[in-house]
Motif scaffolding. Structure first.
Motif, PDB file in Angstrom:
ATOM      1  N   VAL A 354       0.858  -1.183   0.000  1.00  0.00           N
ATOM      2  CA  VAL A 354       0.000   0.000   0.000  1.00  0.00           C
ATOM      3  C   VAL A 354       0.890   1.227   0.000  1.00  0.00           C
ATOM      4  O   VAL A 354       1.912   1.274   0.697  1.00  0.00           O
ATOM      5  CB  VAL A 354      -0.914   0.018   1.249  1.00  0.00           C
ATOM      6  N   LEU A 355       0.502   2.235  -0.778  1.00  0.00           N
ATOM      7  CA  LEU A 355       1.186   3.526  -0.779  1.00  0.00           C
ATOM      8  C   LEU A 355       0.187   4.603  -0.382  1.00  0.00           C
ATOM      9  O   LEU A 355      -0.936   4.638  -0.889  1.00  0.00           O
ATOM     10  CB  LEU A 355       1.763   3.840  -2.165  1.00  0.00           C
ATOM     11  N   TRP A 356       0.603   5.481   0.522  1.00  0.00           N
ATOM     12  CA  TRP A 356      -0.195   6.635   0.914  1.00  0.00           C
ATOM     13  C   TRP A 356       0.344   7.862   0.172  1.00  0.00           C
ATOM     14  O   TRP A 356       1.558   8.138   0.206  1.00  0.00           O
ATOM     15  CB  TRP A 356      -0.094   6.876   2.416  1.00  0.00           C
ATOM     16  N   LEU A 357      -0.542   8.603  -0.467  1.00  0.00           N
ATOM     17  CA  LEU A 357      -0.156   9.765  -1.263  1.00  0.00           C
ATOM     18  C   LEU A 357      -0.789  11.030  -0.696  1.00  0.00           C
ATOM     19  O   LEU A 357      -1.957  11.013  -0.262  1.00  0.00           O
ATOM     20  CB  LEU A 357      -0.614   9.607  -2.719  1.00  0.00           C
ATOM     21  N   ARG A 358      -0.024  12.107  -0.690  1.00  0.00           N
ATOM     22  CA  ARG A 358      -0.566  13.425  -0.365  1.00  0.00           C
ATOM     23  C   ARG A 358      -0.088  14.388  -1.423  1.00  0.00           C
ATOM     24  O   ARG A 358       1.121  14.565  -1.613  1.00  0.00           O
ATOM     25  CB  ARG A 358      -0.126  13.887   1.016  1.00  0.00           C
ATOM     26  N   GLY A 359      -1.034  15.002  -2.114  1.00  0.00           N
ATOM     27  CA  GLY A 359      -0.645  15.880  -3.218  1.00  0.00           C
ATOM     28  C   GLY A 359       0.076  15.079  -4.279  1.00  0.00           C
ATOM     29  O   GLY A 359      -0.427  14.053  -4.763  1.00  0.00           O
ATOM     30  N   ASP A 360       1.266  15.529  -4.624  1.00  0.00           N
ATOM     31  CA  ASP A 360       2.017  14.854  -5.683  1.00  0.00           C
ATOM     32  C   ASP A 360       3.153  13.994  -5.137  1.00  0.00           C
ATOM     33  O   ASP A 360       4.063  13.642  -5.881  1.00  0.00           O
ATOM     34  CB  ASP A 360       2.583  15.884  -6.663  1.00  0.00           C
ATOM     35  N   ARG A 361       3.093  13.622  -3.836  1.00  0.00           N
ATOM     36  CA  ARG A 361       4.188  12.855  -3.265  1.00  0.00           C
ATOM     37  C   ARG A 361       3.691  11.601  -2.550  1.00  0.00           C
ATOM     38  O   ARG A 361       2.562  11.559  -2.047  1.00  0.00           O
ATOM     39  CB  ARG A 361       5.001  13.703  -2.270  1.00  0.00           C
ATOM     40  N   VAL A 362       4.561  10.608  -2.497  1.00  0.00           N
ATOM     41  CA  VAL A 362       4.313   9.404  -1.713  1.00  0.00           C
ATOM     42  C   VAL A 362       4.821   9.678  -0.296  1.00  0.00           C
ATOM     43  O   VAL A 362       6.001   9.969  -0.097  1.00  0.00           O
ATOM     44  CB  VAL A 362       5.046   8.187  -2.307  1.00  0.00           C
ATOM     45  N   VAL A 363       3.944   9.596   0.695  1.00  0.00           N
ATOM     46  CA  VAL A 363       4.339   9.955   2.057  1.00  0.00           C
ATOM     47  C   VAL A 363       4.553   8.738   2.951  1.00  0.00           C
ATOM     48  O   VAL A 363       5.186   8.845   4.003  1.00  0.00           O
ATOM     49  CB  VAL A 363       3.317  10.912   2.700  1.00  0.00           C
ATOM     50  N   ALA A 364       4.046   7.575   2.547  1.00  0.00           N
ATOM     51  CA  ALA A 364       4.251   6.376   3.358  1.00  0.00           C
ATOM     52  C   ALA A 364       3.968   5.146   2.505  1.00  0.00           C
ATOM     53  O   ALA A 364       3.258   5.213   1.488  1.00  0.00           O
ATOM     54  CB  ALA A 364       3.353   6.371   4.593  1.00  0.00           C
ATOM     55  N   GLY A 365       4.534   4.035   2.923  1.00  0.00           N
ATOM     56  CA  GLY A 365       4.293   2.769   2.247  1.00  0.00           C
ATOM     57  C   GLY A 365       4.319   1.629   3.235  1.00  0.00           C
ATOM     58  O   GLY A 365       4.951   1.704   4.292  1.00  0.00           O
ATOM     59  N   MET A 366       3.638   0.541   2.882  1.00  0.00           N
ATOM     60  CA  MET A 366       3.531  -0.596   3.789  1.00  0.00           C
ATOM     61  C   MET A 366       3.314  -1.854   2.975  1.00  0.00           C
ATOM     62  O   MET A 366       2.685  -1.821   1.907  1.00  0.00           O
ATOM     63  CB  MET A 366       2.350  -0.361   4.736  1.00  0.00           C
ATOM     64  N   HIS A 367       3.857  -2.969   3.452  1.00  0.00           N
ATOM     65  CA  HIS A 367       3.550  -4.242   2.814  1.00  0.00           C
ATOM     66  C   HIS A 367       2.909  -5.186   3.816  1.00  0.00           C
ATOM     67  O   HIS A 367       3.095  -5.067   5.033  1.00  0.00           O
ATOM     68  CB  HIS A 367       4.803  -4.887   2.205  1.00  0.00           C
ATOM     69  N   LEU A 368       2.137  -6.120   3.290  1.00  0.00           N
ATOM     70  CA  LEU A 368       1.536  -7.186   4.078  1.00  0.00           C
ATOM     71  C   LEU A 368       2.090  -8.507   3.558  1.00  0.00           C
ATOM     72  O   LEU A 368       1.853  -8.877   2.397  1.00  0.00           O
ATOM     73  CB  LEU A 368       0.012  -7.178   3.944  1.00  0.00           C
ATOM     74  N   ASN A 369       2.854  -9.196   4.391  1.00  0.00           N
ATOM     75  CA  ASN A 369       3.380 -10.532   4.056  1.00  0.00           C
ATOM     76  C   ASN A 369       4.113 -10.576   2.717  1.00  0.00           C
ATOM     77  O   ASN A 369       4.073 -11.577   2.012  1.00  0.00           O
ATOM     78  CB  ASN A 369       2.238 -11.564   4.043  1.00  0.00           C
ATOM     79  N   ASP A 370       4.807  -9.504   2.384  1.00  0.00           N
ATOM     80  CA  ASP A 370       5.600  -9.467   1.153  1.00  0.00           C
ATOM     81  C   ASP A 370       6.990  -8.964   1.527  1.00  0.00           C
ATOM     82  O   ASP A 370       7.304  -7.781   1.415  1.00  0.00           O
ATOM     83  CB  ASP A 370       4.943  -8.546   0.124  1.00  0.00           C
ATOM     84  N   TRP A 371       7.843  -9.874   1.967  1.00  0.00           N
ATOM     85  CA  TRP A 371       9.094  -9.487   2.599  1.00  0.00           C
ATOM     86  C   TRP A 371      10.148  -9.005   1.608  1.00  0.00           C
ATOM     87  O   TRP A 371      11.213  -8.543   2.017  1.00  0.00           O
ATOM     88  CB  TRP A 371       9.624 -10.637   3.458  1.00  0.00           C
ATOM     89  N   ASP A 372       9.843  -9.087   0.316  1.00  0.00           N
ATOM     90  CA  ASP A 372      10.759  -8.508  -0.675  1.00  0.00           C
ATOM     91  C   ASP A 372      10.405  -7.056  -1.000  1.00  0.00           C
ATOM     92  O   ASP A 372      11.082  -6.421  -1.804  1.00  0.00           O
ATOM     93  CB  ASP A 372      10.719  -9.327  -1.980  1.00  0.00           C
ATOM     94  N   ALA A 373       9.359  -6.542  -0.363  1.00  0.00           N
ATOM     95  CA  ALA A 373       8.831  -5.236  -0.760  1.00  0.00           C
ATOM     96  C   ALA A 373       9.458  -4.057  -0.028  1.00  0.00           C
ATOM     97  O   ALA A 373       9.323  -2.917  -0.484  1.00  0.00           O
ATOM     98  CB  ALA A 373       7.313  -5.203  -0.549  1.00  0.00           C
TER      99      ALA A 373
END
Length: 400
Positions: A354-373
């Protein structure tokens, strides 16, 4: 140069390690209130409660490690005052001089007066001793109530259910972790715990806690009370900044530090949970209460004390393990929040990112059970939200 570190936790241990690795040969004194050498806190709500980790495994180094590096480590020794003008730290009747001082005093759990004064079996989870007490109470059929559905509350709920305890989680918000993750991801965690038998009660208000024949009775507005053999209060922490404030340092939800972790006094730095950091990559202040930040803050502060002038730019990172779900999170949306969510994979199956976006930027990211991510997530967070980033069909690995 004589260096004193107040707070004998993870940030302190890593600061000491970095100081010696960088060739510092001067005196190092580390003082901490607890009886233990520095240890890591993540196992306290995970492996230690489950019984998969032994207590000795939580320590960063054994006592001999500090002795071999000529570190004067003083446990069970609280610092009682700081004299910024004379550059002294008071330890009861003793004063220890410093050329550089690192404050790594951490945080302390918030308390509920109604629970503290009830006489009921109430615990918190911050220290190794508290974790050991809690572990002994997570037995088959025991009734555990938890006030607060944040990371600690949910991790303890997971461990307790896997140990066979009956678990009720009480949360005032409509969803667990809602403020941190947003509705869609918070729903994933709500469903996860309910599938594993947790009585998850959301949007409830605790009106009182009472003691009745050895049990905790948690009274709720307009519904039947919850009766438990043990009540865990997990409603967050507050930074341990009173020592800094009394000494005259600038504090506001922690010790205020600049981009390089320096406080309002040029000879004093702060690191870890207590540091309210002016983060150059995030464009504002952030106080992070997670394992990775304590490690990296400690090491960066050590290099700054030795003369480095680089700002601390690493993005906040944390992880959790609950039942069969493991996740890692990097970034920080801040008080401004986010505008959009981009999901790659299948949240229902708890597999993807999952990527969280605000305006034109990526502000956070998270993976679920995907350890290569995690590496691709680190590469994309903080960058512009391009068309490829916004397209969930583009594999995450191609965005870095």
């Amino acid at each position: 140069m004589n260096i004193v570190v107040v707070g004998a936790g993870l940030a302190a241990a890593n600061a000491v390690d970095e100081l010696r690795e960088q060739g510092h040969t001067g005196d190092i004194v580390v003082v901490g209130e607890e009886q233990y050498v520095p240890y890591e806190r993540p196992p306290l709500s995970k492996g230690l409660l489950l019984g998969s980790d032994e207590p000795d495994s939580v320590f960063v180094h054994d006592r001999e490690w500090y002795d071999e590096r000529d570190v004067d480590l003083r446990v069970s020794t609280p610092a009682t005052a700081i004299d910024l003008d004379r550059r002294r730290v008071r330890l009861g009747a003793e004063e220890v001089p410093y050329d550089r001082l690192l404050l790594a005093t951490g945080a302390q759990p918030r308390h509920l007066p109604m629970a503290d004064s009830s006489g009921a079996p109430v615990v918190h989870l911050r220290t190794l001793d508290e974790a050991l007490t809690l572990r002994d109470r997570l037995t088959e059929g025991s009734r555990i109530a938890i006030i607060g559905a944040g990371w600690i509350g949910l991790e303890v709920a997971s461990a307790a259910r896997q140990r066979g305890a009956e678990v009720t989680v009480l949360e005032s918000a409509p969803l667990p972790l809602q403020r941190v993750l947003g509705d869609e991801l918070a729903t994933v965690f709500a469903d996860l715990h309910r599938e594993h038998g947790v009585d998850l009660r959301l949007g409830v208000s605790v009106s009182g806690v009472e003691h009745d024949d050895g049990a905790a009775v948690v009274r709720l507005e307009d519904v039947e009370p919850v009766v438990a053999d043990l009540l865990l209060v997990a409603v967050g922490v507050t930074p341990s900044d009173s020592l800094a404030a009394a000494g005259g340092l600038a504090v506001d939800n922690g010790v205020l530090v600049d981009a390089r972790l320096r406080t309002s006094d040029p000879h004093v730095l702060a690191a870890g949970d207590v540091a309210n950091h002016d983060h150059p990559a995030l464009g504002g202040r952030v106080r992070v209460e997670h394992w990775d930040t304590a490690i990296q803050h400690g090491r960066h502060a050590a290099r700054v004390m030795l003369g480095e002038d680089e700002p601390y730019t690493r993005l906040p990172y944390f992880f959790t393990d609950q039942y069969d779900l493991g996740m890692e999170y990097v970034g920080h949306p801040g008080p401004e929040g986010y505008d959009d969510l981009v999901v790659r994979g299948d949240l229902a199956a708890r597999q993807g990112s999952v990527l969280w976006l605000r305006g034109d930027r990526v502000v956070a990211g998270m993976h679920l059970n995907d350890w290569d991510a995690i590496d691709p997530l680190r590469a994309v967070v903080g960058r512009p939200a391009s068309d490829a980033v916004r397209d969930p069909k583009v594999p995450l690995a191609e965005l870095g």
